[in-house]
Design an enzyme around this catalytic site. Structure first.
Site, PDB file in Angstrom:
ATOM      1  N   SER A 126     -26.368   3.293   0.399  1.00 57.61           N
ATOM      2  CA  SER A 126     -26.994   4.413  -0.308  1.00 57.61           C
ATOM      3  C   SER A 126     -28.474   4.385   0.062  1.00 57.61           C
ATOM      4  CB  SER A 126     -26.847   4.199  -1.826  1.00 57.61           C
ATOM      5  OG  SER A 126     -27.698   5.061  -2.555  1.00 57.61           O
TER       6      SER A 126
ATOM      7  N   TYR B 126     -27.008  -1.019  -9.554  1.00 54.91           N
ATOM      8  CA  TYR B 126     -26.581  -0.190  -8.411  1.00 54.91           C
ATOM      9  C   TYR B 126     -27.413  -0.508  -7.175  1.00 54.91           C
ATOM     10  CZ  TYR B 126     -25.019   4.010  -5.916  1.00 54.91           C
ATOM     11  OH  TYR B 126     -24.488   4.882  -4.990  1.00 54.91           O
TER      12      TYR B 126
HETATM   13  P1  NAI Z   1     -16.577   9.409  -6.260  1.00 59.01           P
HETATM   14  O1  NAI Z   1     -16.578   8.918  -7.651  1.00 59.01           O
HETATM   15  O2  NAI Z   1     -16.118  10.800  -5.969  1.00 59.01           O
HETATM   16  O3  NAI Z   1     -15.718   8.452  -5.314  1.00 59.01           O
HETATM   17  C1  NAI Z   1     -15.605   7.083  -5.518  1.00 59.01           C
HETATM   18  C2  NAI Z   1     -14.154   6.696  -5.268  1.00 59.01           C
HETATM   19  O4  NAI Z   1     -14.048   5.269  -5.375  1.00 59.01           O
HETATM   20  C3  NAI Z   1     -13.206   7.303  -6.305  1.00 59.01           C
HETATM   21  O5  NAI Z   1     -12.091   7.905  -5.653  1.00 59.01           O
HETATM   22  C4  NAI Z   1     -12.789   6.103  -7.148  1.00 59.01           C
HETATM   23  O6  NAI Z   1     -11.487   6.218  -7.697  1.00 59.01           O
HETATM   24  C5  NAI Z   1     -12.892   4.980  -6.132  1.00 59.01           C
HETATM   25  N1  NAI Z   1     -13.022   3.663  -6.754  1.00 59.01           N
HETATM   26  C6  NAI Z   1     -13.829   3.302  -7.791  1.00 59.01           C
HETATM   27  N2  NAI Z   1     -13.637   2.009  -8.110  1.00 59.01           N
HETATM   28  C7  NAI Z   1     -12.682   1.545  -7.253  1.00 59.01           C
HETATM   29  C8  NAI Z   1     -12.059   0.289  -7.083  1.00 59.01           C
HETATM   30  N3  NAI Z   1     -12.349  -0.766  -7.869  1.00 59.01           N
HETATM   31  N4  NAI Z   1     -11.128   0.157  -6.103  1.00 59.01           N
HETATM   32  C9  NAI Z   1     -10.810   1.212  -5.310  1.00 59.01           C
HETATM   33  N5  NAI Z   1     -11.360   2.429  -5.442  1.00 59.01           N
HETATM   34  C10 NAI Z   1     -12.281   2.593  -6.402  1.00 59.01           C
HETATM   35  O7  NAI Z   1     -18.054   9.193  -5.749  1.00 59.01           O
HETATM   36  P2  NAI Z   1     -18.773   9.397  -4.330  1.00 59.01           P
HETATM   37  O8  NAI Z   1     -20.080   9.984  -4.641  1.00 59.01           O
HETATM   38  O9  NAI Z   1     -17.874  10.037  -3.345  1.00 59.01           O
HETATM   39  O10 NAI Z   1     -19.021   7.883  -3.946  1.00 59.01           O
HETATM   40  C11 NAI Z   1     -18.544   7.272  -2.752  1.00 59.01           C
HETATM   41  C12 NAI Z   1     -19.513   6.191  -2.354  1.00 59.01           C
HETATM   42  O11 NAI Z   1     -20.758   6.805  -1.999  1.00 59.01           O
HETATM   43  C13 NAI Z   1     -19.844   5.178  -3.437  1.00 59.01           C
HETATM   44  O12 NAI Z   1     -19.915   3.879  -2.868  1.00 59.01           O
HETATM   45  C14 NAI Z   1     -21.217   5.617  -3.914  1.00 59.01           C
HETATM   46  O13 NAI Z   1     -21.947   4.545  -4.464  1.00 59.01           O
HETATM   47  C15 NAI Z   1     -21.813   6.122  -2.633  1.00 59.01           C
HETATM   48  N6  NAI Z   1     -22.946   7.024  -2.765  1.00 59.01           N
HETATM   49  C16 NAI Z   1     -22.840   8.220  -3.406  1.00 59.01           C
HETATM   50  C17 NAI Z   1     -23.935   9.055  -3.502  1.00 59.01           C
HETATM   51  C18 NAI Z   1     -23.877  10.393  -4.179  1.00 59.01           C
HETATM   52  O14 NAI Z   1     -24.946  11.017  -4.367  1.00 59.01           O
HETATM   53  N7  NAI Z   1     -22.712  10.917  -4.557  1.00 59.01           N
HETATM   54  C19 NAI Z   1     -25.233   8.677  -2.927  1.00 59.01           C
HETATM   55  C20 NAI Z   1     -25.226   7.425  -2.240  1.00 59.01           C
HETATM   56  C21 NAI Z   1     -24.118   6.633  -2.171  1.00 59.01           C
END
Ligand code: NAI
Length: 254
Positions: A145, A158
């Protein structure tokens, strides 16, 4: 026309929604077979079913990345179903509850580190073991991130987890550079996903206020991260390893 991931088998964690879902779609469009590993079964099954119905290759496996046995099973399932493993996008993550250093609870801190940091390590551990056994190299991309590059207010756990992902990415890249295994991280800016909507709700911040923090004046789209990830996974990025690439609309240029 040949796709840049034709014949490749890729494991994607957190592929049920948001950034991971966009990466799944891009990798399949580029010719890969994808194992989707996520705790969100309903949406994960749906994503895989849609891809298969459209003629693509995908399989969902309910997987908690904090559990070593579950991660091992996910790697084994990719190999059993698709024959090998060429790469991975280790992207599952949680926001962990944004609050200041004093108010952060020990339980929330531990959970954030378990999913965002230990989960990525466990995935790399078993994926790289498999790729080494095949002997023909591979490519891993981890989701860090912009909070893995600079501090953010309210992001003590985080930020720690994402700085850790950047560090682990560099170490793993050096560990296996001579084995033709590339390891990189993407550092998304503020991307319009369910996680952002959850954070916006938690902090009573309108999405427009997040968009205003971006130099480009808008939120990033999940597709913009997914496209970058597919490129890093492909041979087009063959001399790139050990980087933490901001994909952030200029956020870290400020
Ligand atoms: P999201 O919440 O849509 O996706 C995260 C996914 O990870 C979900 O499908 C969830 O079910 C899954 N997940 C959560 N805990 C889990 C576990 N223990 N085992 C397996 N799967 C698990 O969120 P997003 O935004 O798509 O996030 C994806 C990645 O991007 C994350 O690592 C987040 O930290 C990172 N990120 C997101 C940003 C944003 O602005 N949305 C910015 C920078 C990084």
């Amino acid at each position: 026309m040949a796709g840049k991931l034709d014949g490749k088998v890729i494991m994607i964690t957190g592929g049920s929604t948001g950034i991971g879902h966009a990466a799944v779609r891009r990798c399949v469009a580029d010719g890969a077979a994808v194992l989707i590993a996520d705790v969100n079964e309903i949406q994960g099954q749906q994503v895989a079913a849609e891809i298969v119905a459209a003629g693509g290759r995908a399989l969902f496996l309910a997987t908690d990345v904090t559990q070593a046995s579950a991660v091992q099973l996910a790697v084994a399932t990719a190999v059993k179903h698709f024959g090998r493993l060429d790469g991975a996008f280790n992207n599952a993550g949680i926001d962990g509850g944004f609050t200041n250093t004093v108010k952060m609870t020990e339980a929330a801190f531990d959970r954030t580190i378990a999913v965002n940091l230990k989960g990525v390590w466990l995935c790399m551990k078993y994926q790289i073991e498999q790729i080494l056994a095949q002997g023909s190299g591979g490519s891993i991309v981890n989701t860090a991130s912009v909070a893995g590059l600079v501090g953010t207010r309210g992001g003590v756990a985080y930020c720690a987890s994402k700085h850790g992902v950047v560090g682990m990415t560099k170490s793993a890249a050096l560990d296996f550079a001579k084995k033709k295994i590339r390891v990189n991280a993407v550092c998304p800016g503020i991307i319009k996903t369910p996680m952002l909507e959850h954070m916006a709700q938690q902090t009573s911040t309108p999405l427009e206020a997040y968009a205003a923090q971006e130099p480009v004046g808008r939120l990033g789209e999940p597709r913009e991260i997914g496209d970058t990830v597919a490129w890093l996974l492909s041979e087009e990025a063959s001399f790139i390893t050990g980087i933490a690439l901001p994909v952030d609309g200029g956020w870290t240029a400020l």
